[in-house]
Design an enzyme around this catalytic site. Structure first.
Site, PDB file in Angstrom:
ATOM      1  N   ARG A  39       5.111  51.570   6.751  1.00 46.05           N
ATOM      2  CA  ARG A  39       3.694  51.226   6.828  1.00 46.05           C
ATOM      3  C   ARG A  39       3.018  52.036   7.930  1.00 46.05           C
ATOM      4  NH1 ARG A  39       3.427  44.686   6.912  1.00 46.05           N
ATOM      5  NH2 ARG A  39       1.646  45.267   8.186  1.00 46.05           N
TER       6      ARG A  39
ATOM      7  N   ARG B 152     -11.635  36.789  12.326  1.00 46.42           N
ATOM      8  CA  ARG B 152     -11.133  37.685  13.374  1.00 46.42           C
ATOM      9  C   ARG B 152     -11.850  37.471  14.696  1.00 46.42           C
ATOM     10  NH1 ARG B 152      -7.595  41.472  11.570  1.00 46.42           N
ATOM     11  NH2 ARG B 152      -7.681  42.025   9.368  1.00 46.42           N
TER      12      ARG B 152
ATOM     13  N   ARG C 240      11.351  47.081  12.178  1.00 43.62           N
ATOM     14  CA  ARG C 240      10.910  46.990  10.785  1.00 43.62           C
ATOM     15  C   ARG C 240      10.729  48.387  10.190  1.00 43.62           C
ATOM     16  NH1 ARG C 240       5.651  43.424   9.497  1.00 43.62           N
ATOM     17  NH2 ARG C 240       4.499  45.194  10.303  1.00 43.62           N
TER      18      ARG C 240
ATOM     19  N   ARG D  41      -3.753  48.023  17.611  1.00 44.28           N
ATOM     20  CA  ARG D  41      -4.068  46.796  16.854  1.00 44.28           C
ATOM     21  C   ARG D  41      -3.861  45.561  17.716  1.00 44.28           C
ATOM     22  NH1 ARG D  41      -0.571  46.205  12.134  1.00 44.28           N
ATOM     23  NH2 ARG D  41      -1.991  44.560  11.547  1.00 44.28           N
TER      24      ARG D  41
END
Length: 193
Positions: free
Chosen positions: A139, A88, A127, A150
């Site tokens: 989600r 990351r 989605r 994010r």
């Protein structure tokens, strides 16, 4: 093959990783899954990670790299692996490269799914709506505000990996805005498999 998939959240890394697993017969490695597995197995590094997590601390890079080092020695990963979600940061990439070199190994490719990051928010909203329409749970990270957070974290922490891997001659960019099948074919082409 030893492959890293890069790209912002929602770029399709998970979808493409599944297809690579099927085609290449190598495992997809998730750092979250590996951490949980090492903790439940009670490995020395897993116990170290558990102690940190129990205190609410972040698991440091050297512990995460140690867990990955243990995992890639397992029989199913000896012939290669696909990492999605790791590294990351550039510091993690450097530590991972050093660990591989110490073991006489190296990455074969880093595939980056290049996407229009603004279009990703629309993709995530779509989605979520599709999941709702199918009666499936949405989600937690498909909430547009959570997703934007994010995405911001990706831009500041993970995006610099592109330059790192370009400098090491490893980066293979792929247009992630194309259809799923077209992206799969493009990845096949850049990997030569």
């Amino acid at each position: 093959m030893r492959i890293i998939l890069l790209g912002p959240p929602g770029a399709g890394k998970g979808t493409q990783a599944v297809r690579l697993v099927e085609r290449l017969g190598i495992p997809q490695l998730s750092t979250g899954d590996m951490l949980r597995s090492a903790v439940s197995a009670g490995t020395p590094i897993g116990l170290q990670a558990k102690a940190l997590m129990d205190r609410g601390d972040l698991v440091p890079d050297e512990v995460v790299v140690g867990i990955i080092a243990d995992r890639i020695r397992e029989p199913d990963a000896v012939g290669g692996f696909i990492l999605d979600g790791f590294p990351r940061t550039v510091a993690q990439a450097e530590a991972f490269d050093a660990m591989l070199a110490k073991n006489g190994s190296k990455l074969d490719a880093v595939v980056e799914l290049k996407v229009d990051q603004e279009a990703l928010v629309d993709r995530i909203v779509k989605r979520a709506k599709e999941a709702e329409a199918r009666g499936e749970p949405v989600r937690k990270d498909d909430n547009p505000e959570v997703f934007k957070t994010r995405l911001d974290a990706y831009r500041t922490q993970t995006a610099p990996l592109s330059e790192y891997y370009v400098a090491h001659g490893m980066l293979r960019p792929v247009d992630g805005m194309r259809s799923v099948d077209e992206v799969t074919e493009a990845i096949r082409n850049v990997l030569g498999r």
